[in-house]
Design an enzyme around this catalytic site. Structure first.
Site, PDB file in Angstrom:
ATOM      1  N   ASP A  11       0.882  -1.154   0.000  1.00  0.00           N
ATOM      2  CA  ASP A  11       0.000   0.000   0.000  1.00  0.00           C
ATOM      3  C   ASP A  11       0.934   1.221   0.000  1.00  0.00           C
ATOM      4  O   ASP A  11       2.103   1.111   0.377  1.00  0.00           O
ATOM      5  CB  ASP A  11      -0.860  -0.025   1.268  1.00  0.00           C
ATOM      6  CG  ASP A  11      -1.658   1.241   1.430  1.00  0.00           C
ATOM      7  OD1 ASP A  11      -2.322   1.655   0.461  1.00  0.00           O
ATOM      8  OD2 ASP A  11      -1.594   1.846   2.530  1.00  0.00           O
ATOM      9  N   ASP A  13      -0.047   5.097   0.786  1.00  0.00           N
ATOM     10  CA  ASP A  13      -0.297   6.093   1.834  1.00  0.00           C
ATOM     11  C   ASP A  13      -0.297   5.438   3.218  1.00  0.00           C
ATOM     12  O   ASP A  13      -1.079   4.529   3.477  1.00  0.00           O
ATOM     13  CB  ASP A  13      -1.661   6.766   1.612  1.00  0.00           C
ATOM     14  CG  ASP A  13      -1.713   7.551   0.309  1.00  0.00           C
ATOM     15  OD1 ASP A  13      -0.805   8.346   0.058  1.00  0.00           O
ATOM     16  OD2 ASP A  13      -2.676   7.367  -0.459  1.00  0.00           O
ATOM     17  N   GLY A  48      -7.357   4.120   3.332  1.00  0.00           N
ATOM     18  CA  GLY A  48      -7.483   3.040   2.346  1.00  0.00           C
ATOM     19  C   GLY A  48      -8.737   3.116   1.488  1.00  0.00           C
ATOM     20  O   GLY A  48      -8.887   2.377   0.519  1.00  0.00           O
ATOM     21  N   ARG A  51     -11.591   8.024  -2.936  1.00  0.00           N
ATOM     22  CA  ARG A  51     -11.955   9.445  -2.759  1.00  0.00           C
ATOM     23  C   ARG A  51     -13.475   9.626  -2.641  1.00  0.00           C
ATOM     24  O   ARG A  51     -13.962  10.298  -1.728  1.00  0.00           O
ATOM     25  CB  ARG A  51     -11.434  10.249  -3.952  1.00  0.00           C
ATOM     26  CG  ARG A  51     -11.387  11.739  -3.711  1.00  0.00           C
ATOM     27  CD  ARG A  51     -10.873  12.458  -4.952  1.00  0.00           C
ATOM     28  NE  ARG A  51      -9.592  11.941  -5.400  1.00  0.00           N
ATOM     29  CZ  ARG A  51      -9.058  12.187  -6.602  1.00  0.00           C
ATOM     30  NH1 ARG A  51      -9.713  12.946  -7.465  1.00  0.00           N
ATOM     31  NH2 ARG A  51      -7.888  11.673  -6.934  1.00  0.00           N
ATOM     32  N   SER A 118      -5.284   5.101  -4.291  1.00  0.00           N
ATOM     33  CA  SER A 118      -5.140   6.499  -4.694  1.00  0.00           C
ATOM     34  C   SER A 118      -4.930   6.710  -6.183  1.00  0.00           C
ATOM     35  O   SER A 118      -4.112   6.032  -6.809  1.00  0.00           O
ATOM     36  CB  SER A 118      -3.958   7.130  -3.945  1.00  0.00           C
ATOM     37  OG  SER A 118      -3.717   8.423  -4.452  1.00  0.00           O
ATOM     38  N   ASN A 120      -3.684   9.384  -7.158  1.00  0.00           N
ATOM     39  CA  ASN A 120      -2.468  10.222  -7.191  1.00  0.00           C
ATOM     40  C   ASN A 120      -1.199   9.389  -7.027  1.00  0.00           C
ATOM     41  O   ASN A 120      -0.110   9.958  -6.881  1.00  0.00           O
ATOM     42  CB  ASN A 120      -2.532  11.267  -6.071  1.00  0.00           C
ATOM     43  CG  ASN A 120      -3.608  12.307  -6.322  1.00  0.00           C
ATOM     44  OD1 ASN A 120      -3.562  13.035  -7.309  1.00  0.00           O
ATOM     45  ND2 ASN A 120      -4.607  12.370  -5.451  1.00  0.00           N
ATOM     46  N   ASP A 172      -1.472  -0.468   6.100  1.00  0.00           N
ATOM     47  CA  ASP A 172      -1.667   0.250   7.369  1.00  0.00           C
ATOM     48  C   ASP A 172      -3.150   0.438   7.677  1.00  0.00           C
ATOM     49  O   ASP A 172      -3.499   1.034   8.701  1.00  0.00           O
ATOM     50  CB  ASP A 172      -1.000   1.635   7.332  1.00  0.00           C
ATOM     51  CG  ASP A 172      -1.774   2.592   6.453  1.00  0.00           C
ATOM     52  OD1 ASP A 172      -2.088   2.216   5.300  1.00  0.00           O
ATOM     53  OD2 ASP A 172      -2.110   3.697   6.918  1.00  0.00           O
TER      54      ASP A 172
HETATM   55  C1  BG6 Z   1      -5.733   5.877  -0.063  1.00  0.00           C
HETATM   56  C2  BG6 Z   1      -5.834   6.715   1.192  1.00  0.00           C
HETATM   57  O1  BG6 Z   1      -4.412   5.454  -0.269  1.00  0.00           O
HETATM   58  O2  BG6 Z   1      -6.143   6.624  -1.196  1.00  0.00           O
HETATM   59  C3  BG6 Z   1      -7.239   7.258   1.331  1.00  0.00           C
HETATM   60  O3  BG6 Z   1      -5.510   5.924   2.319  1.00  0.00           O
HETATM   61  C4  BG6 Z   1      -7.641   8.017   0.073  1.00  0.00           C
HETATM   62  O4  BG6 Z   1      -7.328   8.073   2.460  1.00  0.00           O
HETATM   63  C5  BG6 Z   1      -7.486   7.110  -1.151  1.00  0.00           C
HETATM   64  O5  BG6 Z   1      -8.980   8.486   0.165  1.00  0.00           O
HETATM   65  C6  BG6 Z   1      -7.824   7.803  -2.464  1.00  0.00           C
HETATM   66  O6  BG6 Z   1      -6.862   8.786  -2.711  1.00  0.00           O
HETATM   67  P1  BG6 Z   1      -6.890   9.833  -3.902  1.00  0.00           P
HETATM   68  O7  BG6 Z   1      -5.463  10.319  -3.953  1.00  0.00           O
HETATM   69  O8  BG6 Z   1      -7.266   9.095  -5.161  1.00  0.00           O
HETATM   70  O9  BG6 Z   1      -7.866  10.883  -3.551  1.00  0.00           O
HETATM   71 MG    MG Z   2      -2.714   3.205   3.546  1.00  0.00          MG
END
Ligand code: BG6
Ligand code: MG
Length: 217
Positions: A11, A13, A48, A51, A118, A120, A172
């Site tokens: 993972d 984040d 985890g 969005r 994510s 991102n 996590d």
């Molecule tokens: C996860 C985070 O890795 O990504 C979450 O733990 C988050 O908190 C999710 O909402 C989505 O992220 P993003 O960057 O696509 O908004």
């Molecule tokens: Mg995480």
């Protein structure tokens, strides 16, 4: 440990980088602007989670009903706030211990991949110069169902051409441990997830994962 794994899926984040606080600050700004109560405890539930699913959790506290277009705009706005923090990230945002451990795992012959909800992910990995460490990246851009659904990890295993049973997941988040289990993977918990009874292994420090992953070559 008798079992020999071939791949390790991380993972992002909260495991490799600590963007959790940036997520919190960005959601908090949005929630304040909308007059919605939000705190660190609610933020913990977002770990985890995708969005849009995160937004739904935040909107549980709202009096107003938002249309799907309004919700898309809110999520976009939060992401703009979040990205303003991400652009300030540098390679120094990755602990030396993390970088060295990843290098060592590669030297030991493991295939390394990312399994993150994510969208991102690639941006963050580039910012902190970690992209080249991974053979494959499975993230929020290649899935339709977010953790606790196992899709993101199953895709990662497919990308590195290994069976789930031959991969270890490092997480996590409770949602991530559940996703790993549902996908037929063994899981290793760090941070918050060490409180999860469902995790197969637990570590306090990132480098401890080396104890579970002896040299393959
Ligand atoms: C996860 C985070 O890795 O990504 C979450 O733990 C988050 O908190 C999710 O909402 C989505 O992220 P993003 O960057 O696509 O908004
Ligand atoms: Mg995480």
């Amino acid at each position: 440990m008798d079992k020999k794994y071939k791949g390790v899926i991380f993972d992002l984040d909260g495991v490799l980088v600590f963007t959790d606080h940036f997520h919190y600050l960005a959601w908090k700004k949005l929630a304040d602007e909308e007059g919605i109560y939000f705190d660190e405890k609610i933020n913990d539930r977002l770990r985890g989670v995708s969005r849009m699913d995160s937004l739904d959790i935040i909107l549980e506290r709202s009096q107003k009903t938002y249309t799907s277009q309004e919700k898309a705009a809110l999520a976009e706005r939060k992401n703009e706030y979040y990205k303003s923090y991400l652009t300030k990230m540098t390679p120094e945002d990755v602990k030396e211990e993390t970088r060295k451990t990843l290098e060592e795992l590669k030297n030991r012959g493991y295939k390394l991949a990312i399994g993150s909800s994510s969208k991102n992910t690639k941006f963050i990995l580039n910012q902190v110069h970690l992209t080249s460490m991974f053979l494959a990246i499975s993230d929020g851009t290649n899935i339709v169902r977010s953790k606790p659904d196992p899709e993101v990890f199953l895709k990662a295993a497919l990308f590195i051409q290994e069976k789930p049973a031959d991969c270890l997941i490092m997480e996590d988040a409770f949602a991530g441990i559940e996703a790993g289990k549902r996908g037929g993977f063994k899981t290793i918990a760090i941070g918050q997830a060490t409180k999860d009874e469902e995790a197969d292994y637990k570590v306090q420090e990132f480098k401890e994962i080396l104890n579970f992953l002896p040299p393959l070559i």
